[in-house]
Write a protein that holds these residues in place. Sequence first.
Motif, short mmCIF file in Angstrom:
data_model
loop_
_atom_site.label_atom_id
_atom_site.label_comp_id
_atom_site.label_asym_id
_atom_site.label_seq_id
_atom_site.Cartn_x
_atom_site.Cartn_y
_atom_site.Cartn_z
N LEU A 45 57.39 -11.73 -11.24
CA LEU A 45 57.66 -10.30 -11.22
C LEU A 45 56.57 -9.57 -10.45
O LEU A 45 55.38 -9.78 -10.70
CB LEU A 45 57.73 -9.73 -12.64
CG LEU A 45 58.73 -10.35 -13.61
CD1 LEU A 45 58.63 -9.66 -14.96
CD2 LEU A 45 60.15 -10.25 -13.07
N SER A 46 56.96 -8.69 -9.55
CA SER A 46 56.00 -7.83 -8.87
C SER A 46 55.64 -6.66 -9.78
O SER A 46 56.48 -6.18 -10.55
CB SER A 46 56.59 -7.31 -7.57
OG SER A 46 57.79 -6.59 -7.83
N GLY A 47 54.39 -6.18 -9.69
CA GLY A 47 54.00 -5.08 -10.55
C GLY A 47 52.81 -4.30 -10.03
O GLY A 47 52.04 -4.79 -9.20
N ILE A 48 52.68 -3.09 -10.53
CA ILE A 48 51.51 -2.26 -10.23
C ILE A 48 51.23 -1.37 -11.44
O ILE A 48 52.16 -0.94 -12.14
CB ILE A 48 51.70 -1.42 -8.95
CG1 ILE A 48 50.36 -0.85 -8.47
CG2 ILE A 48 52.73 -0.32 -9.15
CD1 ILE A 48 50.40 -0.33 -7.05
N HIS A 49 49.94 -1.12 -11.67
CA HIS A 49 49.53 -0.23 -12.76
C HIS A 49 49.54 1.20 -12.26
O HIS A 49 49.31 1.46 -11.08
CB HIS A 49 48.13 -0.61 -13.23
CG HIS A 49 47.65 0.20 -14.39
ND1 HIS A 49 48.30 0.22 -15.61
CD2 HIS A 49 46.59 1.04 -14.52
CE1 HIS A 49 47.65 1.01 -16.44
NE2 HIS A 49 46.61 1.53 -15.80
N ASN A 50 49.83 2.13 -13.18
CA ASN A 50 49.78 3.55 -12.85
C ASN A 50 48.59 4.18 -13.55
O ASN A 50 48.66 4.60 -14.71
CB ASN A 50 51.10 4.22 -13.26
CG ASN A 50 52.24 3.79 -12.37
OD1 ASN A 50 52.46 4.35 -11.31
ND2 ASN A 50 52.96 2.76 -12.79
N ARG A 51 47.49 4.19 -12.82
CA ARG A 51 46.23 4.70 -13.35
C ARG A 51 46.31 6.21 -13.54
O ARG A 51 47.16 6.88 -12.96
CB ARG A 51 45.11 4.33 -12.38
CG ARG A 51 43.72 4.66 -12.87
CD ARG A 51 42.65 4.08 -11.95
NE ARG A 51 41.34 4.52 -12.36
CZ ARG A 51 40.61 5.40 -11.68
NH1 ARG A 51 41.09 5.94 -10.57
NH2 ARG A 51 39.42 5.76 -12.10
N GLU A 52 45.38 6.74 -14.36
CA GLU A 52 45.37 8.17 -14.63
C GLU A 52 45.45 8.99 -13.33
O GLU A 52 45.00 8.52 -12.29
CB GLU A 52 44.12 8.56 -15.44
CG GLU A 52 42.80 8.23 -14.78
CD GLU A 52 42.16 6.98 -15.34
OE1 GLU A 52 41.00 7.05 -15.75
OE2 GLU A 52 42.82 5.92 -15.35
N PRO A 53 46.05 10.21 -13.45
CA PRO A 53 46.37 10.92 -14.68
C PRO A 53 47.74 10.57 -15.26
O PRO A 53 48.66 10.20 -14.54
CB PRO A 53 46.35 12.38 -14.23
CG PRO A 53 46.82 12.35 -12.82
CD PRO A 53 46.24 11.08 -12.26
N ASN A 54 47.83 10.71 -16.57
CA ASN A 54 49.11 10.48 -17.25
C ASN A 54 50.14 11.56 -16.92
O ASN A 54 51.31 11.42 -17.26
CB ASN A 54 48.91 10.39 -18.76
CG ASN A 54 48.60 8.97 -19.21
OD1 ASN A 54 48.86 8.01 -18.49
ND2 ASN A 54 48.03 8.82 -20.40
N ASP A 55 49.69 12.62 -16.25
CA ASP A 55 50.63 13.64 -15.78
C ASP A 55 51.55 13.12 -14.68
O ASP A 55 52.62 13.67 -14.45
CB ASP A 55 49.85 14.86 -15.26
CG ASP A 55 49.61 15.90 -16.35
OD1 ASP A 55 50.48 16.03 -17.23
OD2 ASP A 55 48.55 16.55 -16.34
#
Length: 331
Positions: free
Chosen positions: A44-54
Amino acid sequence: MKPKLICILLLAALYSPVIARQVKPVKKFKTLDLLYKISGKQVLSGIHNREPNDTPARWTDEIKKTTGSYPALWSGDFLFQSENIAARQKMVDEAIRQWKRGAVVNIMWHACNPALEEPCGWDKQGVLSKLNDQQWKELLTKGSELNNRWKKRMDAVAPYLQQLQKAGVEVLWRPLHEMNQGIFWWGGRPGAEGTRKLYELTHDYLTQEKKLNNLIWVWDIQDFETLEQDAVAYKPGDAYWDILALDIYDDKTGFSQKKYDIIKKAAAGKPIALGECQVYPTAETLAKQPAWTFFMGWSELVYKYNSEAEIKALFSDKRVLTLDELNKIKR
């Protein structure tokens, strides 16, 4: 004793309430089944969504712009700063939206030190702070002040996890990540009374006290030179984790075969994954190391350490699953 009477007694024992209470039902996850299914074949390909949580899909959307496809795995974080704590609901709403689109959901938690205050910062009064040995012992002691403060921290994120449970979202849950990383207040303590004990305590509180049954527990370590020893010294009890993830940040040795072999051995048949990386693995690496079930790039570092051409080449590889391709797989 007559054979007929023996049979009756055996049946009575088998179906007695005492015996029934001892048998714990095994929770099945379609996400975990998927990882077992693709191991050795696809990733599975993936990426993290770093801050901001907005903006909880910022880097997921960036991958779509670059490659024309969304990654199969979306990741978010409960985080620790005041503005991001206030926006946790946005992150959770995004997790639900991503799940409904067919994505695998990964959530982590850079937690504030329970001996200090929350919110906190990325500093020595926050996530990068320390506990002395006496404080650590107190943290692990049921009913102590620090133990109760940690439970209150968990109480704060548990309602969001319960929302996800109610919405039917299975979560790759990665708390206390990089256990062997000493810069975090929770990390760098090997052995039975070290970081793995806190991980087990956290598991028991969220599953038993908070009744969360939608969490797929990810045990995560980093790729230090001590990896072979760390894969033993930081290993929680077998019942406490479902997936073993390795974070790759050591540029000198990268995705070495040695690291792969250590992680495969430590996982003992359970799925393995690349929990974080700044440099994405190449298609050639994934072909040589086929047991990785997902890779998760670290937000902006993906675009710092990989060219757009390299990202496109990876996401177009036949072994790598994007969201569209994942949705074609029967789960």
